[in-house]
Design a protein around this motif. Structure first.
Motif, PDB file in Angstrom:
ATOM      1  N   ASP A   1       0.819  -1.210   0.000  1.00 53.46           N
ATOM      2  CA  ASP A   1       0.000   0.000   0.000  1.00 53.46           C
ATOM      3  C   ASP A   1       0.853   1.259   0.000  1.00 53.46           C
ATOM      4  N   ARG A   2       1.896   1.265   0.814  1.00 59.94           N
ATOM      5  CA  ARG A   2       2.759   2.442   0.881  1.00 59.94           C
ATOM      6  C   ARG A   2       3.504   2.644  -0.435  1.00 59.94           C
ATOM      7  N   GLY A   3       3.923   1.550  -1.047  1.00 62.93           N
ATOM      8  CA  GLY A   3       4.586   1.663  -2.337  1.00 62.93           C
ATOM      9  C   GLY A   3       3.693   2.299  -3.380  1.00 62.93           C
ATOM     10  N   ARG A   4       2.426   1.885  -3.413  1.00 61.82           N
ATOM     11  CA  ARG A   4       1.475   2.469  -4.368  1.00 61.82           C
ATOM     12  C   ARG A   4       1.314   3.967  -4.119  1.00 61.82           C
ATOM     13  N   ALA A   5       1.203   4.363  -2.852  1.00 58.92           N
ATOM     14  CA  ALA A   5       1.015   5.778  -2.527  1.00 58.92           C
ATOM     15  C   ALA A   5       2.224   6.611  -2.948  1.00 58.92           C
ATOM     16  N   VAL A   6       3.431   6.101  -2.702  1.00 56.76           N
ATOM     17  CA  VAL A   6       4.646   6.841  -3.038  1.00 56.76           C
ATOM     18  C   VAL A   6       4.804   6.969  -4.552  1.00 56.76           C
ATOM     19  N   VAL A   7       4.562   5.875  -5.273  1.00 60.44           N
ATOM     20  CA  VAL A   7       4.695   5.911  -6.736  1.00 60.44           C
ATOM     21  C   VAL A   7       3.700   6.890  -7.344  1.00 60.44           C
ATOM     22  N   ARG A   8       2.478   6.897  -6.842  1.00 56.48           N
ATOM     23  CA  ARG A   8       1.477   7.819  -7.363  1.00 56.48           C
ATOM     24  C   ARG A   8       1.826   9.257  -7.028  1.00 56.48           C
ATOM     25  N   ALA A   9       2.335   9.496  -5.842  1.00 59.12           N
ATOM     26  CA  ALA A   9       2.695  10.859  -5.453  1.00 59.12           C
ATOM     27  C   ALA A   9       3.831  11.398  -6.323  1.00 59.12           C
ATOM     28  N   TYR A  10       4.777  10.533  -6.663  1.00 62.85           N
ATOM     29  CA  TYR A  10       5.871  10.967  -7.544  1.00 62.85           C
ATOM     30  C   TYR A  10       5.347  11.223  -8.951  1.00 62.85           C
ATOM     31  N   GLY A  11       4.437  10.356  -9.417  1.00 60.76           N
ATOM     32  CA  GLY A  11       3.836  10.565 -10.727  1.00 60.76           C
ATOM     33  C   GLY A  11       4.462   9.786 -11.855  1.00 60.76           C
ATOM     34  N   LEU A  12       4.867   8.538 -11.610  1.00 58.13           N
ATOM     35  CA  LEU A  12       5.343   7.692 -12.701  1.00 58.13           C
ATOM     36  C   LEU A  12       4.184   7.336 -13.616  1.00 58.13           C
ATOM     37  N   ASP A  13       4.466   7.189 -14.918  1.00 51.77           N
ATOM     38  CA  ASP A  13       3.419   6.732 -15.826  1.00 51.77           C
ATOM     39  C   ASP A  13       3.305   5.208 -15.755  1.00 51.77           C
ATOM     40  N   ALA A  14       2.360   4.641 -16.497  1.00 52.54           N
ATOM     41  CA  ALA A  14       2.078   3.216 -16.392  1.00 52.54           C
ATOM     42  C   ALA A  14       3.279   2.361 -16.793  1.00 52.54           C
ATOM     43  N   THR A  15       3.977   2.761 -17.846  1.00 56.21           N
ATOM     44  CA  THR A  15       5.145   1.996 -18.291  1.00 56.21           C
ATOM     45  C   THR A  15       6.237   2.025 -17.239  1.00 56.21           C
ATOM     46  N   GLU A  16       6.506   3.200 -16.682  1.00 51.91           N
ATOM     47  CA  GLU A  16       7.528   3.325 -15.642  1.00 51.91           C
ATOM     48  C   GLU A  16       7.128   2.546 -14.389  1.00 51.91           C
ATOM     49  N   THR A  17       5.858   2.611 -14.026  1.00 50.22           N
ATOM     50  CA  THR A  17       5.385   1.907 -12.832  1.00 50.22           C
ATOM     51  C   THR A  17       5.619   0.408 -12.948  1.00 50.22           C
ATOM     52  N   ALA A  18       5.426  -0.136 -14.136  1.00 43.16           N
ATOM     53  CA  ALA A  18       5.627  -1.565 -14.341  1.00 43.16           C
ATOM     54  C   ALA A  18       7.082  -1.972 -14.181  1.00 43.16           C
ATOM     55  N   GLN A  19       7.989  -1.020 -14.243  1.00 40.05           N
ATOM     56  CA  GLN A  19       9.416  -1.327 -14.157  1.00 40.05           C
ATOM     57  C   GLN A  19       9.970  -1.179 -12.738  1.00 40.05           C
ATOM     58  N   VAL A  20       9.163  -0.677 -11.813  1.00 35.23           N
ATOM     59  CA  VAL A  20       9.672  -0.352 -10.473  1.00 35.23           C
ATOM     60  C   VAL A  20      10.200  -1.587  -9.754  1.00 35.23           C
ATOM     61  N   VAL A  21       9.427  -2.674  -9.726  1.00 34.27           N
ATOM     62  CA  VAL A  21       9.847  -3.856  -8.970  1.00 34.27           C
ATOM     63  C   VAL A  21      11.120  -4.474  -9.554  1.00 34.27           C
TER      64      VAL A  21
ATOM     65  N   GLU B   1       5.525 -10.240  -6.919  1.00 34.83           N
ATOM     66  CA  GLU B   1       4.213 -10.262  -7.566  1.00 34.83           C
ATOM     67  C   GLU B   1       3.212  -9.394  -6.806  1.00 34.83           C
ATOM     68  N   ASP B   2       3.190  -9.498  -5.487  1.00 33.26           N
ATOM     69  CA  ASP B   2       2.255  -8.707  -4.686  1.00 33.26           C
ATOM     70  C   ASP B   2       2.555  -7.214  -4.809  1.00 33.26           C
ATOM     71  N   LEU B   3       3.828  -6.855  -4.792  1.00 34.67           N
ATOM     72  CA  LEU B   3       4.187  -5.450  -4.917  1.00 34.67           C
ATOM     73  C   LEU B   3       3.795  -4.905  -6.287  1.00 34.67           C
ATOM     74  N   ALA B   4       4.061  -5.680  -7.330  1.00 33.35           N
ATOM     75  CA  ALA B   4       3.712  -5.249  -8.672  1.00 33.35           C
ATOM     76  C   ALA B   4       2.200  -5.104  -8.835  1.00 33.35           C
ATOM     77  N   ASP B   5       1.442  -6.038  -8.281  1.00 34.30           N
ATOM     78  CA  ASP B   5      -0.023  -5.954  -8.345  1.00 34.30           C
ATOM     79  C   ASP B   5      -0.535  -4.695  -7.657  1.00 34.30           C
ATOM     80  N   ALA B   6       0.056  -4.372  -6.513  1.00 28.46           N
ATOM     81  CA  ALA B   6      -0.369  -3.179  -5.786  1.00 28.46           C
ATOM     82  C   ALA B   6      -0.080  -1.912  -6.592  1.00 28.46           C
ATOM     83  N   LEU B   7       1.079  -1.861  -7.234  1.00 37.67           N
ATOM     84  CA  LEU B   7       1.421  -0.672  -8.019  1.00 37.67           C
ATOM     85  C   LEU B   7       0.499  -0.521  -9.232  1.00 37.67           C
ATOM     86  N   ARG B   8       0.062  -1.634  -9.793  1.00 37.61           N
ATOM     87  CA  ARG B   8      -0.826  -1.580 -10.968  1.00 37.61           C
ATOM     88  C   ARG B   8      -2.257  -1.213 -10.593  1.00 37.61           C
ATOM     89  N   SER B   9      -2.679  -1.530  -9.385  1.00 37.70           N
ATOM     90  CA  SER B   9      -4.085  -1.385  -9.020  1.00 37.70           C
ATOM     91  C   SER B   9      -4.517   0.076  -8.957  1.00 37.70           C
TER      92      SER B   9
END
Length: 262
Positions: free
Chosen positions: A185-205, A254-262
């Protein structure tokens, strides 16, 4: 003569002191790049970093003192606050946006093109720890200590944020205040606050996993080559801690990536 007040809390750099409204720091191999970065930030009017004022009679760099709230060890409870973490992500985004035009100046280390994700194209801070982030009224307003500045991509900068502000490590290795934080959950909040796009978000993990592997090698090499604080951290088990983080990231990928995509 103005009193010199030691500023403690750093893992590597020793001899950092406050003198009046300035900070004095020893010079090192990293200093030419740091000075280039700080001068650039001053020119573009970025208000979230100290200003470089010159070199004193003892050969130390002189920086403006940035007033505010900075975490010490053990970390205070507010480090675990989600809004604080998101404010750090927004500060990092502002910093990276103004660093993009500088590109990779002379003095930057060679670009690492081996890992997954985008190739680094600008100089990032790469060390957004709670000890290096200044808060006022619960919001991150500045980042200090640019000693580890170097080539990054946006995804790599966010991966560094997640290590410190997203609790992306095994629970036993976290500071006590972070042990109840839900990393997904915290990872999703931080990534969204920074503002990565969908392609970049998929590369985080995958990038986070690669950086953990690279961190182990770099820490080992610096401990051997530079000694000092690097050797002390290595002797205290930081290499084992990084290995545990690698295993944790693999197990939870897998769980971290799913959270970032959701």
């Amino acid at each position: 003569m103005t009193e010199e007040i030691p500023l403690l809390g750093g893992d590597v750099t020793e001899g950092v002191v406050r003198v009046g409204e300035t900070v004095r720091r020893p010079l090192g191999d990293h200093s030419p790049l740091v000075h280039t970065v700080l001068r650039h930030l001053e020119v573009v009017g970025f208000d979230g970093a100290p200003r470089l004022l010159g070199i004193d009679e003892q050969g130390r760099e002189i920086l403006t003192f940035v007033d505010g709230e900075v975490a010490g060890r053990p970390w205070p409870e507010w480090v675990a606050d989600e809004e604080r973490a998101c404010s750090v992500a927004r500060l990092a985004r502002r910093l990276d946006d103004v660093m993009l035009p500088l590109g990779l100046p002379d003095g930057a280390e060679p670009v690492d093109t081996q890992g997954p994700g985008p190739v680094p194209t600008f100089v990032g801070h790469r060390d957004f720890t709670p000890e290096n982030t200044v808060f006022r009224d619960g919001q991150a307003v500045a980042v200090i200590d640019f000693d580890l500045a170097g080539p990054v991509s946006r995804v790599q900068e966010v991966s560094n944020l997640l290590l410190w502000w997203g609790a992306w490590m095994p629970v036993p290795d976290r500071e006590p205040v972070m042990q109840e934080v839900d990393a997904a959950d915290r990872g999703r909040a931080v990534v969204r606050a920074y503002g990565l796009d969908a392609t970049e978000t998929a590369q985080v993990v995958p990038v986070a996993r690669y950086l953990a592997e690279r961190s182990w090698r770099r820490m080992r090499d610096r401990a051997r080559r530079d000694g000092g604080g690097w050797a002390r951290m290595w002797d205290e088990g930081v290499g084992d801690k990084i290995r545990r983080r690698q295993a944790w990231l693999a197990e939870n990928a897998e769980d971290l990536a799913d959270a970032l995509r959701s």
